[in-house]
Design a protein around this motif. Sequence first.
Motif, PDB file in Angstrom:
ATOM      1  N   UNK A  32     106.603  26.464  50.390  1.00 45.36           N
ATOM      2  CA  UNK A  32     107.533  27.011  51.386  1.00 45.36           C
ATOM      3  C   UNK A  32     106.824  28.032  52.273  1.00 45.36           C
ATOM      4  N   UNK A  33     107.041  27.889  53.576  1.00 43.98           N
ATOM      5  CA  UNK A  33     106.545  28.869  54.540  1.00 43.98           C
ATOM      6  C   UNK A  33     107.728  29.718  54.992  1.00 43.98           C
ATOM      7  N   UNK A  34     107.514  31.019  55.027  1.00 43.66           N
ATOM      8  CA  UNK A  34     108.557  31.946  55.459  1.00 43.66           C
ATOM      9  C   UNK A  34     107.997  32.773  56.607  1.00 43.66           C
ATOM     10  N   UNK A  58     103.793  23.228  61.795  1.00 38.79           N
ATOM     11  CA  UNK A  58     102.651  22.330  61.625  1.00 38.79           C
ATOM     12  C   UNK A  58     101.976  22.549  60.279  1.00 38.79           C
ATOM     13  N   UNK A  59     101.937  23.788  59.824  1.00 38.46           N
ATOM     14  CA  UNK A  59     101.278  24.113  58.558  1.00 38.46           C
ATOM     15  C   UNK A  59     102.144  23.808  57.344  1.00 38.46           C
ATOM     16  N   UNK A  60     103.433  23.535  57.550  1.00 42.21           N
ATOM     17  CA  UNK A  60     104.354  23.281  56.442  1.00 42.21           C
ATOM     18  C   UNK A  60     104.409  21.787  56.156  1.00 42.21           C
ATOM     19  N   UNK A  61     104.103  21.436  54.910  1.00 42.09           N
ATOM     20  CA  UNK A  61     104.136  20.027  54.506  1.00 42.09           C
ATOM     21  C   UNK A  61     105.538  19.662  54.024  1.00 42.09           C
ATOM     22  N   UNK A  62     105.903  18.407  54.226  1.00 40.34           N
ATOM     23  CA  UNK A  62     107.199  17.910  53.761  1.00 40.34           C
ATOM     24  C   UNK A  62     107.252  17.982  52.243  1.00 40.34           C
ATOM     25  N   UNK A  96     110.522  17.944  57.024  1.00 38.88           N
ATOM     26  CA  UNK A  96     110.496  19.361  56.675  1.00 38.88           C
ATOM     27  C   UNK A  96     111.860  19.965  57.000  1.00 38.88           C
ATOM     28  N   UNK A  97     112.409  20.698  56.052  1.00 40.32           N
ATOM     29  CA  UNK A  97     113.698  21.354  56.244  1.00 40.32           C
ATOM     30  C   UNK A  97     113.467  22.741  56.820  1.00 40.32           C
TER      31      UNK A  97
END
Length: 145
Positions: A32-34, A58-62, A96-97
């Motif tokens: 998770x990216x925050x 872009x940096x967050x993977x599904x 990605x959510x």
Amino acid sequence: MSTVSHDLSGLVQPPEDVTFGLRATVEWRGDAAIVHAHGEVDAYTLPMWRRVLREAATATAAPGPLVIDASGLDFMACRSMLALAEESEACRRRGVRLCVVGGRSIVARVVDLLDLDALLPIYSSVDDALAGAVPGGHLQQSKAG
């Protein structure tokens, strides 16, 4: 009668560093990216806001999630919410959510005003956004065994 001329040009010019009103950091918790945002997102800071959103997405993977913590923002222009909605659609296409934390009513009011509820689920805390949420912003129901 004398008049005194004052040079006010410095007061009406946009500042050289137009990102002075927006600060953002990215925190990672597992996958998770925050994004923690502070300050203001207005016409001057909108390009930085878009760049931060795009880079974090872009940096967050599904399946993500990508959480935008807007609780530290003092001001959000309507256009900044539309940028969030656009990024949410792009994230959704990649699996990605994206969800938004907005403890103050400013975020919820703008989302409601622009009718973006389906694209931008609003949570009261980062932990709520991370815990059991599925695309669309609904909490996952526990299955009784």
